[in-house]
Design a protein around this motif. Structure first.
Motif, PDB file in Angstrom:
ATOM      1  N   LEU A 402       0.839  -1.194   0.000  1.00  0.00           N
ATOM      2  CA  LEU A 402       0.000   0.000   0.000  1.00  0.00           C
ATOM      3  C   LEU A 402       0.876   1.247   0.000  1.00  0.00           C
ATOM      4  N   GLU A 403       0.431   2.264  -0.696  1.00  0.00           N
ATOM      5  CA  GLU A 403       1.180   3.515  -0.791  1.00  0.00           C
ATOM      6  C   GLU A 403       0.471   4.597   0.018  1.00  0.00           C
ATOM      7  N   TRP A 404       1.272   5.412   0.717  1.00  0.00           N
ATOM      8  CA  TRP A 404       0.741   6.491   1.543  1.00  0.00           C
ATOM      9  C   TRP A 404       1.055   7.828   0.904  1.00  0.00           C
ATOM     10  N   ARG A 405       0.103   8.758   0.986  1.00  0.00           N
ATOM     11  CA  ARG A 405       0.288  10.074   0.402  1.00  0.00           C
ATOM     12  C   ARG A 405       1.325  10.870   1.188  1.00  0.00           C
ATOM     13  N   GLN A 406       2.103  11.654   0.453  1.00  0.00           N
ATOM     14  CA  GLN A 406       3.144  12.449   1.089  1.00  0.00           C
ATOM     15  C   GLN A 406       2.567  13.740   1.657  1.00  0.00           C
ATOM     16  N   GLY A 407       3.223  14.243   2.673  1.00  0.00           N
ATOM     17  CA  GLY A 407       2.800  15.491   3.296  1.00  0.00           C
ATOM     18  C   GLY A 407       3.036  15.427   4.787  1.00  0.00           C
ATOM     19  N   PRO A 408       3.269  16.573   5.425  1.00  0.00           N
ATOM     20  CA  PRO A 408       3.610  16.584   6.851  1.00  0.00           C
ATOM     21  C   PRO A 408       2.427  16.463   7.798  1.00  0.00           C
ATOM     22  N   PHE A 409       1.221  16.628   7.290  1.00  0.00           N
ATOM     23  CA  PHE A 409       0.075  16.742   8.185  1.00  0.00           C
ATOM     24  C   PHE A 409      -0.762  15.473   8.320  1.00  0.00           C
ATOM     25  N   HIS A 410      -1.086  14.822   7.203  1.00  0.00           N
ATOM     26  CA  HIS A 410      -2.059  13.750   7.264  1.00  0.00           C
ATOM     27  C   HIS A 410      -1.423  12.370   7.213  1.00  0.00           C
ATOM     28  N   ARG A 411      -2.216  11.363   7.580  1.00  0.00           N
ATOM     29  CA  ARG A 411      -1.865   9.961   7.413  1.00  0.00           C
ATOM     30  C   ARG A 411      -2.930   9.387   6.490  1.00  0.00           C
ATOM     31  N   ALA A 412      -2.617   9.324   5.195  1.00  0.00           N
ATOM     32  CA  ALA A 412      -3.634   9.072   4.185  1.00  0.00           C
ATOM     33  C   ALA A 412      -3.126   8.104   3.133  1.00  0.00           C
ATOM     34  N   LEU A 413      -3.914   7.091   2.851  1.00  0.00           N
ATOM     35  CA  LEU A 413      -3.598   6.139   1.797  1.00  0.00           C
ATOM     36  C   LEU A 413      -3.792   6.763   0.422  1.00  0.00           C
ATOM     37  N   VAL A 414      -3.042   6.267  -0.553  1.00  0.00           N
ATOM     38  CA  VAL A 414      -3.280   6.629  -1.944  1.00  0.00           C
ATOM     39  C   VAL A 414      -4.469   5.846  -2.484  1.00  0.00           C
ATOM     40  N   ALA A 415      -4.574   4.584  -2.108  1.00  0.00           N
ATOM     41  CA  ALA A 415      -5.681   3.732  -2.545  1.00  0.00           C
ATOM     42  C   ALA A 415      -5.819   2.587  -1.553  1.00  0.00           C
ATOM     43  N   LEU A 416      -6.985   1.969  -1.521  1.00  0.00           N
ATOM     44  CA  LEU A 416      -7.239   0.806  -0.664  1.00  0.00           C
ATOM     45  C   LEU A 416      -7.963  -0.253  -1.499  1.00  0.00           C
ATOM     46  N   PRO A 417      -7.194  -1.043  -2.276  1.00  0.00           N
ATOM     47  CA  PRO A 417      -7.807  -2.025  -3.174  1.00  0.00           C
ATOM     48  C   PRO A 417      -8.314  -3.252  -2.414  1.00  0.00           C
ATOM     49  N   VAL A 418      -9.518  -3.685  -2.748  1.00  0.00           N
ATOM     50  CA  VAL A 418     -10.135  -4.837  -2.087  1.00  0.00           C
ATOM     51  C   VAL A 418     -10.828  -5.716  -3.115  1.00  0.00           C
ATOM     52  N   VAL A 419     -11.084  -6.962  -2.721  1.00  0.00           N
ATOM     53  CA  VAL A 419     -11.888  -7.892  -3.506  1.00  0.00           C
ATOM     54  C   VAL A 419     -12.938  -8.503  -2.587  1.00  0.00           C
ATOM     55  N   TYR A 420     -14.023  -8.989  -3.189  1.00  0.00           N
ATOM     56  CA  TYR A 420     -15.128  -9.557  -2.421  1.00  0.00           C
ATOM     57  C   TYR A 420     -16.036 -10.316  -3.389  1.00  0.00           C
ATOM     58  N   PRO A 421     -16.813 -11.263  -2.889  1.00  0.00           N
ATOM     59  CA  PRO A 421     -17.791 -11.918  -3.758  1.00  0.00           C
ATOM     60  C   PRO A 421     -18.820 -10.893  -4.224  1.00  0.00           C
ATOM     61  N   PRO A 422     -19.076 -10.798  -5.524  1.00  0.00           N
ATOM     62  CA  PRO A 422     -20.055  -9.816  -6.013  1.00  0.00           C
ATOM     63  C   PRO A 422     -21.421 -10.029  -5.357  1.00  0.00           C
ATOM     64  N   ILE A 423     -22.120  -8.928  -5.149  1.00  0.00           N
ATOM     65  CA  ILE A 423     -23.472  -8.989  -4.603  1.00  0.00           C
ATOM     66  C   ILE A 423     -24.457  -8.507  -5.653  1.00  0.00           C
ATOM     67  N   THR A 424     -25.695  -8.867  -5.475  1.00  0.00           N
ATOM     68  CA  THR A 424     -26.749  -8.447  -6.387  1.00  0.00           C
ATOM     69  C   THR A 424     -27.185  -7.031  -6.056  1.00  0.00           C
ATOM     70  N   VAL A 425     -27.213  -6.178  -7.054  1.00  0.00           N
ATOM     71  CA  VAL A 425     -27.685  -4.809  -6.862  1.00  0.00           C
ATOM     72  C   VAL A 425     -28.760  -4.529  -7.888  1.00  0.00           C
ATOM     73  N   THR A 426     -29.446  -3.418  -7.727  1.00  0.00           N
ATOM     74  CA  THR A 426     -30.514  -3.076  -8.659  1.00  0.00           C
ATOM     75  C   THR A 426     -29.930  -2.752 -10.025  1.00  0.00           C
ATOM     76  N   ALA A 427     -30.722  -2.925 -11.054  1.00  0.00           N
ATOM     77  CA  ALA A 427     -30.266  -2.605 -12.407  1.00  0.00           C
ATOM     78  C   ALA A 427     -29.874  -1.143 -12.516  1.00  0.00           C
ATOM     79  N   GLN A 428     -30.613  -0.259 -11.825  1.00  0.00           N
ATOM     80  CA  GLN A 428     -30.313   1.168 -11.876  1.00  0.00           C
ATOM     81  C   GLN A 428     -28.959   1.458 -11.252  1.00  0.00           C
ATOM     82  N   ALA A 429     -28.663   0.767 -10.116  1.00  0.00           N
ATOM     83  CA  ALA A 429     -27.375   0.989  -9.458  1.00  0.00           C
ATOM     84  C   ALA A 429     -26.237   0.557 -10.351  1.00  0.00           C
ATOM     85  N   ALA A 430     -26.400  -0.580 -11.031  1.00  0.00           N
ATOM     86  CA  ALA A 430     -25.352  -1.047 -11.932  1.00  0.00           C
ATOM     87  C   ALA A 430     -25.166  -0.080 -13.096  1.00  0.00           C
ATOM     88  N   ALA A 431     -26.259   0.479 -13.596  1.00  0.00           N
ATOM     89  CA  ALA A 431     -26.172   1.421 -14.718  1.00  0.00           C
ATOM     90  C   ALA A 431     -25.513   2.725 -14.302  1.00  0.00           C
TER      91      ALA A 431
END
Length: 495
Positions: A402-431
């Motif tokens: 994992l990569e952390w953003r540079q700077g003297p003030f914050h403790r912040a990730l650049v990204a937090l990649p995850v995986v999970y079993p897909p769930i069913t969502v509404t057609a509108q949400a997918a669109a």
């Protein structure tokens, strides 16, 4: 604030040694002179920097940007001394001599986060009391039940966008967006203005961004919001602040809003994502409730103690020659409090931290964060909702990747990649999901919720709350055993 109970010490074998502690390999302190609180080495392992600095005591010189010198307070008791002594230490950046005389250029990347603004953060005495009163009185009108409902509904919308995909960047697609949706609702901010606030606020936090341009964009967005709410006041925090008897001018309104959006978006997203990272990577949180795993509230406490979203801030200036823990502090030089270092001070020993919220991540003294209760509520609901909807979620990389953003003030990730079993969502949400979209180009229509104002008679704890969660579709979860957090959230809802 009550007297703190000393938390469990964090191991640091060299701290109590009589011999000087040599900086570890790769530590910015190897560069010579004051240790750097910026750059990739510090971002990757800030605690190595703090460990090296502790060899000098609880107060040490640092460099927070190229050519920008400051003093960092690392000790817990020393931090409290600074934070609770307004008669000795001012918050007003007009005392910063190196900025006033041009030694620090106006376009230095840290200036937008440290420059004077007529708001509650950068003022003292009567001015501070006036500004803080406007903020606390206006925030007190927000109904926590309505706030919880909006966080849950907004979280469901964001989870629906990514749910069917099976992978996501939880920072860019969830943690960073949720606080912004909540801010828009609380402050009556339309999406087009919110877009400017996103770009501006994230830019002034990052050391490698064009902070001067970001600050200009942020100011433009805030000016537009103030003008809009003057024309069209509503049931929102911005309008309540304008109607306050203190009678803030447009300029004063703009700068209070800069403070509030700064506190309510960047640090909030970091609290959410740092807590999710802890839950997904720490073995203490991997079992079920029967096995003794800790609930979300304790995970939030752990992050606030050990890895707070604002690592170093609370800038002060000595009003006259003074000393802290034997170190002389001259007027005019910025003094930063390291919340991370103070919270993990090895001198704090004895009792365990479990259940103890005497950490300094909300600051202390007259400038204690006035919004810590809603901020904690937003983070807790955001984490619980995500883990309830995606119970078998896992990191999609090793933690050391994992990569952390540079700077003297914050403790912040650049990204937090995850995986999970897909769930069913509404057609509108997918669109609605648009890969690569910005925060606001695909903003959902806000759900219809109760007014934000406190009810005339607050419901008792036995009064059931309305159903605000998006129901999970049958068969949306993996058949494998669910982690403890899905049982935790289910038990809170009576399932």
């Amino acid at each position: 604030m009550t007297s703190p109970t000393a938390p469990e010490p964090v191991p640091n074998p060299g701290y109590a040694s009589a011999e000087p502690l040599s900086p570890p390999p790769g530590c910015p302190a190897h560069a010579g002179g004051a240790a750097r609180l910026y750059g990739p080495e510090h971002a990757a392992d800030p605690k190595a920097t703090f460990a090296a600095l502790r060899a000098q005591g609880s107060v040490a010189p640092v460099e927070i940007a190229p050519g920008v010198e400051a003093t960092l307070v690392l000790g817990y008791q020393s931090a409290l001394e600074v934070l609770r002594s307004p008669e000795r230490f001012s918050k007003d950046p007009r005392n910063w001599r190196a900025l006033a005389d041009g030694t620090v250029p106006a376009d230095s990347p840290v200036v937008p986060m440290m420059m004077y603004r007529p708001n509650a953060l950068w003022s003292d005495g009567e001015a501070h009391a006036r500004y803080r009163g406007v903020i606390t009185d206006s925030l007190s009108q927000v109904d926590p039940n309505a706030l919880r409902g909006y966080v849950e509904e907004s979280a469901d919308v964001l989870i629906d966008r990514i749910g069917a995909r099976g992978h996501a960047d939880l920072l860019g697609e969830y943690g960073a967006l949720l606080p912004l949706l909540v801010f828009n609702r609380l402050f009556g901010c339309p999406a087009d203005i919110g877009d400017k606030l996103v770009v501006g606020m994230s830019g002034i936090f990052d050391a490698d961004a064009d902070s001067e341009k970001a600050n200009q964009i942020l100011g433009e967005g805030m000016a537009e919001l103030v003008a809009l709410k003057r024309r069209e006041p509503g049931a929102d925090v911005t309008s309540w602040m304008m109607a306050h008897p203190a009678g803030l001018t447009d300029e004063e309104m703009l700068h209070q809003l800069v403070l509030l959006v700064g506190a309510g978006t960047e640090p909030e997203q970091n609290l959410i994502c740092n807590s999710l990272l802890l839950l997904l990577s720490d073995d203490r949180f991997a079992g079920d409730l029967a096995g003794g795993s800790m609930p979300v509230d304790e995970a939030l406490d752990e992050v606030l103690w050990a890895d707070p979203p604002l690592a170093n801030y609370a800038v002060h200036y000595a009003l006259q020659e003074t000393e802290v823990d034997g170190v002389e502090l001259a007027p005019g030089r910025p003094i930063l409090v390291s919340f991370t270092a103070a919270n993990t001070d090895p001198a704090l020993s004895g009792e365990r931290r479990g259940g103890n919220r005497a950490h300094l991540s909300w600051s202390a003294g007259p400038h204690t964060c006035p919004a810590k209760s809603p901020a904690r509520l937003i983070a807790a609901v955001a984490v619980e909702k995500l883990l309830d909807r995606l119970p078998d979620i896992e990191l999609d990389c090793e933690t050391d990747q994992l990569e952390w953003r540079q700077g003297p003030f914050h403790r912040a990730l650049v990204a937090l990649p995850v995986v999970y079993p897909p769930i069913t969502v509404t057609a509108q949400a997918a669109a609605d999901e648009t890969p690569g979209a910005t925060a606001w180009t695909t903003e959902p229509t806000p759900p219809t919720l109760p007014p934000l104002t406190q009810p005339a008679s607050a419901p008792s704890s036995s009064t059931p709350q309305g159903v605000t969660s998006t129901p999970r579709e049958p068969g949306s979860a993996n058949a494998a055993p669910r982690r403890w957090w899905s049982f935790l959230v289910g038990s809170r809802r009576g399932r």
